[in-house]
Enzyme design. Structure first.
Site, PDB file in Angstrom:
ATOM      1  N   HIS A 215      33.387  -0.847  44.774  1.00  0.00           N
ATOM      2  CA  HIS A 215      32.503  -0.088  45.654  1.00  0.00           C
ATOM      3  C   HIS A 215      33.234   0.547  46.827  1.00  0.00           C
ATOM      4  O   HIS A 215      32.643   1.332  47.568  1.00  0.00           O
ATOM      5  CB  HIS A 215      31.377  -0.998  46.154  1.00  0.00           C
ATOM      6  CG  HIS A 215      30.371  -1.314  45.091  1.00  0.00           C
ATOM      7  ND1 HIS A 215      29.094  -1.776  45.370  1.00  0.00           N
ATOM      8  CD2 HIS A 215      30.426  -1.226  43.737  1.00  0.00           C
ATOM      9  CE1 HIS A 215      28.429  -1.957  44.248  1.00  0.00           C
ATOM     10  NE2 HIS A 215      29.225  -1.633  43.250  1.00  0.00           N
TER      11      HIS A 215
ATOM     12  N   SER B  66      32.872   4.139  41.322  1.00  0.00           N
ATOM     13  CA  SER B  66      33.221   4.041  39.909  1.00  0.00           C
ATOM     14  C   SER B  66      33.994   5.281  39.452  1.00  0.00           C
ATOM     15  O   SER B  66      33.764   6.385  39.956  1.00  0.00           O
ATOM     16  CB  SER B  66      31.966   3.892  39.048  1.00  0.00           C
ATOM     17  OG  SER B  66      31.245   2.735  39.401  1.00  0.00           O
TER      18      SER B  66
ATOM     19  N   LYS C  65      19.283   1.906  32.150  1.00  0.00           N
ATOM     20  CA  LYS C  65      20.296   2.073  31.113  1.00  0.00           C
ATOM     21  C   LYS C  65      20.957   0.736  30.774  1.00  0.00           C
ATOM     22  O   LYS C  65      21.197   0.419  29.604  1.00  0.00           O
ATOM     23  CB  LYS C  65      21.346   3.076  31.594  1.00  0.00           C
ATOM     24  CG  LYS C  65      22.197   3.679  30.500  1.00  0.00           C
ATOM     25  CD  LYS C  65      23.022   4.826  31.058  1.00  0.00           C
ATOM     26  CE  LYS C  65      23.785   5.533  29.941  1.00  0.00           C
ATOM     27  NZ  LYS C  65      24.543   6.707  30.443  1.00  0.00           N
ATOM     28  N   ASP C  66      21.230  -0.073  31.815  1.00  0.00           N
ATOM     29  CA  ASP C  66      21.818  -1.390  31.587  1.00  0.00           C
ATOM     30  C   ASP C  66      20.857  -2.321  30.858  1.00  0.00           C
ATOM     31  O   ASP C  66      21.278  -3.127  30.024  1.00  0.00           O
ATOM     32  CB  ASP C  66      22.232  -2.021  32.920  1.00  0.00           C
ATOM     33  CG  ASP C  66      23.521  -1.423  33.481  1.00  0.00           C
ATOM     34  OD1 ASP C  66      24.191  -0.691  32.731  1.00  0.00           O
ATOM     35  OD2 ASP C  66      23.834  -1.676  34.658  1.00  0.00           O
TER      36      ASP C  66
ATOM     37  N   GLU D  70      41.235 -19.718  18.853  1.00  0.00           N
ATOM     38  CA  GLU D  70      40.047 -18.885  18.706  1.00  0.00           C
ATOM     39  C   GLU D  70      40.455 -17.425  18.535  1.00  0.00           C
ATOM     40  O   GLU D  70      41.534 -17.009  18.957  1.00  0.00           O
ATOM     41  CB  GLU D  70      39.144 -19.032  19.927  1.00  0.00           C
ATOM     42  CG  GLU D  70      38.488 -20.397  20.057  1.00  0.00           C
ATOM     43  CD  GLU D  70      37.315 -20.560  19.099  1.00  0.00           C
ATOM     44  OE1 GLU D  70      36.158 -20.579  19.528  1.00  0.00           O
ATOM     45  OE2 GLU D  70      37.583 -20.699  17.891  1.00  0.00           O
TER      46      GLU D  70
END
Length: 432
Positions: A217, A221, A244-245, A288
Site C-alpha cells: 500500500h 498495486s 471480484k474476490d 510433499e
C-alpha cells in the site's frame, strides 16, 4: 497510498469515541475499503487475497487440531487417528488442514508467477517482493515441520533426510543437525521441537504478511500494463474488487472442497498411514508435491559416481551433498534478488515479446523439475533434472540480465485505458 482517503464518518458516538483513541477502524477503512486500486486488475490479482484467506484457515484449523494432538513418538500417530475417528468433525478439520497446505502453496505459486510475468518485483516494489519470498520460505519451513507431526513412515524418513542436509555445511553443519534433532537421531525431542515451531511459525507468517501489505500500500498495486498510474486510473477497492474476490473465492472453494470430500488423500503419500519405523526405510522417499522442484534441484547434484553435466563441480572439491544444499537454497536466493537480476526498464511481459516466451520456458522448466522430484533417480531422470536445474539458474543469472540489455520492448501505452479502448487520440510512450 491510502493517505489521501478521508476518514469514515461514524453515526455512533461510541464508535467515534473508540476510533478517536484507537483508529483501527479508520485504518482498516482506508486500507481495505476505500484503498485506491488500479481499475484494470485481472483475476490473477485474486490470488493475493486467497493466500490471506488460506493462511487464516490454516491457523484456525491448526489451533483446533493442536487441542487433540499429542507430540510424543509413542502417541503422535495414534492421536492423529483419534482426531480422525473420535473427535467430532475431526476428519474434516484434518483434511481441511492437510489439503489446505497444498491449496495454500498452489495459490502462492500462482501469485509468484503472476508477479514474475507482470514485473511486480521491479522498482519501487523490491522490498514488497522480498517480503513475499520470505513468506514463501517461512511457509516451506512450516509445511515441512507439519508433515513430520503425523509420525508416519514418510514423516520420519523425510525428517531424517532433510535435517541431515545441514551436515553438509562446513564446520557448523553437525552442531546444527544435533540441535535440530535434540540428540543424535530423529526422536522425541525432534518431534517436540517441530511441533512447537509448526505452531509458532504461522503467527510469524501473519506478521510478515502485515508488513507485505504495508509495503504494497506504500506504492500501490502493480497492474497488467505495468505503467505508473494517475488518479483517474484508480477505483476504490470496495465494492469493485471485494465482489471480484468473492467470485474468485467461490470458484476456489469448489476446487478445494473437491479434494476435502472426494480425494482427501490424493495429494499425500500412502506410506504416511504406516507408523514410523526407524528400522524400515521406504523404497522411495519423497516430500510433499510442493517441495518437489526444490527436491529435484537438491537431488540432481549427483556426480561422484555418475558422469553428468554437473560433474565438473567435483574438480573444485565440492561434494555432491554440499552442492545440492547450495543449489536448493540458491534457487530461492535467485527469487530474492530477481529485482536486480532483471535489467529491463519495462515491467510487464505484455510489452516484452522475447521475455514472454522465456517466462513460459521457466514455467515448463518448473513443471519438469516437479516431475523429476517425484521420480526414482535413475540415470535418465538425473540427466533431465540436471539440465532442468541448469536452465533454472541460467534463466535468472544469465538470460534475465542479458535480455534487459538486448530486448527491444514494444511501445508502452500512455494510459491503462489504451489496451481496452485502442489508440484513439492517445499517444504511446516510447519504451525506455
Amino acid at each position: 497510498m491510502a493517505a489521501d482517503v478521508p476518514n469514515p464518518v461514524f453515526k455512533s458516538g461510541v464508535l467515534r469515541w473508540i476510533d478517536d483513541r484507537l483508529p483501527l477502524i479508520s485504518w482498516s477503512y482506508k486500507e481495505f475499503v476505500a484503498y485506491p486500486a488500479p481499475k484494470n486488475l485481472n483475476y490473477f490479482w485474486n490470488f493475493g487475497s486467497l493466500a490471506g484467506i488460506m493462511l487464516a484457515l490454516q491457523i484456525v484449523t491448526g489451533i483446533v487440531l493442536a487441542m487433540h494432538y499429542t507430540p510424543h513418538v509413542l502417541h503422535a500417530f495414534d492421536s492423529v487417528e483419534h482426531i480422525m475417528r473420535d473427535v467430532n468433525y475431526g476428519w474434516l478439520l484434518r483434511y481441511a488442514h492437510a489439503n489446505g497446505a497444498s491449496m495454500f502453496f498452489i495459490v502462492v505459486y500462482i501469485h509468484i508467477f503472476r508477479g514474475l510475468y507482470y514485473g511486480s518485483y521491479k522498482a519501487p516494489r523490491e522490498l514488497l517482493w522480498m517480503l513475499g519470498v520470505i513468506i514463501l520460505l517461512l511457509m516451506m519451513a512450516t509445511a515441512f515441520m507439519g508433515y513430520v507431526l503425523p509420525w508416519g513412515q514418510m514423516s520420519f524418513w523425510g525428517a531424517t533426510v532433510i535435517t541431515n542436509l545441514f551436515s553438509a555445511i562446513p564446520f557448523v553443519g553437525d552442531p546444527i543437525v544435533t540441535w535440530l534433532w535434540g540428540g543424535f537421531s530423529v526422536d522425541n525431542p525432534t518431534l517436540n521441537r517441530f511441533f512447537s515451531l509448526h505452531y509458532l511459525l504461522p503467527f510469524v507468517i501473519f506478521a510478515v504478511v502485515f508488513l507485505h501489505i504495508l509495503a504494497l500500500h506504500q506504492f500501490g498495486s502493480n497492474n497488467p500494463v505495468g505503467i505508473d498510474l494517475t488518479k483517474k486510473d484508480k477505483i476504490p477497492f470496495h465494492p469493485y474488487y471485494t465482489v471480484k474476490d468473492l467470485f474468485g473465492l467461490t470458484i476456489f472453494l469448489i476446487f478445494f472442497s473437491f479434494f476435502i470430500f472426494f480425494a482427501p488423500n490424493y495429494l499425500g503419500h500412502p506410506d504416511n498411514y504406516i507408523p514410523a519405523n526407524p528400522l524400515s526405510t521406504p523404497a522411495h522417499i519423497v516430500p510433499e508435491w510442493y517441495f518437489l522442484p526444490f527436491y529435484a534441484i537438491l537431488r540432481s547434484m549427483i556426480y561422484e559416481q555418475l558422469f553428468t553435466p554437473l560433474s565438473f563441480l567435483a574438480w573444485f572439491g565440492i561434494s555432491a551433498k554440499l552442492a545440492g544444499v547450495l543449489a536448493m537454497f540458491g534457487s530461492i536466493a535467485c527469487l530474492l534478488v530477481v529485482s536486480w537480476l532483471d535489467t529491463s526498464k519495462v515491467r510487464s511481459a505484455t510489452f516484452r515479446p522475447i521475455y514472454k516466451w522465456v517466462f513460459w520456458l521457466l514455467v515448463i522448466d518448473c513443471i519438469v523439475l516437479t516431475w523429476v522430484g517425484g521420480q526414482v533417480p535413475t540415470r535418465g531422470v538425473v540427466w533431465i533434472g540436471q539440465f532442468a536445474t541448469l536452465y533454472y539458474f541460467l534463466h535468472f543469472l544469465v538470460i534475465l540480465p542479458l535480455l534487459g540489455k538486448l530486448e527491444r520492448p514494444l511501445p508502452l501505452p500512455a494510459s491503462i485505458d489504451e489496451p481496452v479502448l485502442g489508440r484513439r487520440g492517445v499517444a504511446a510512450q516510447p519504451a525506455e
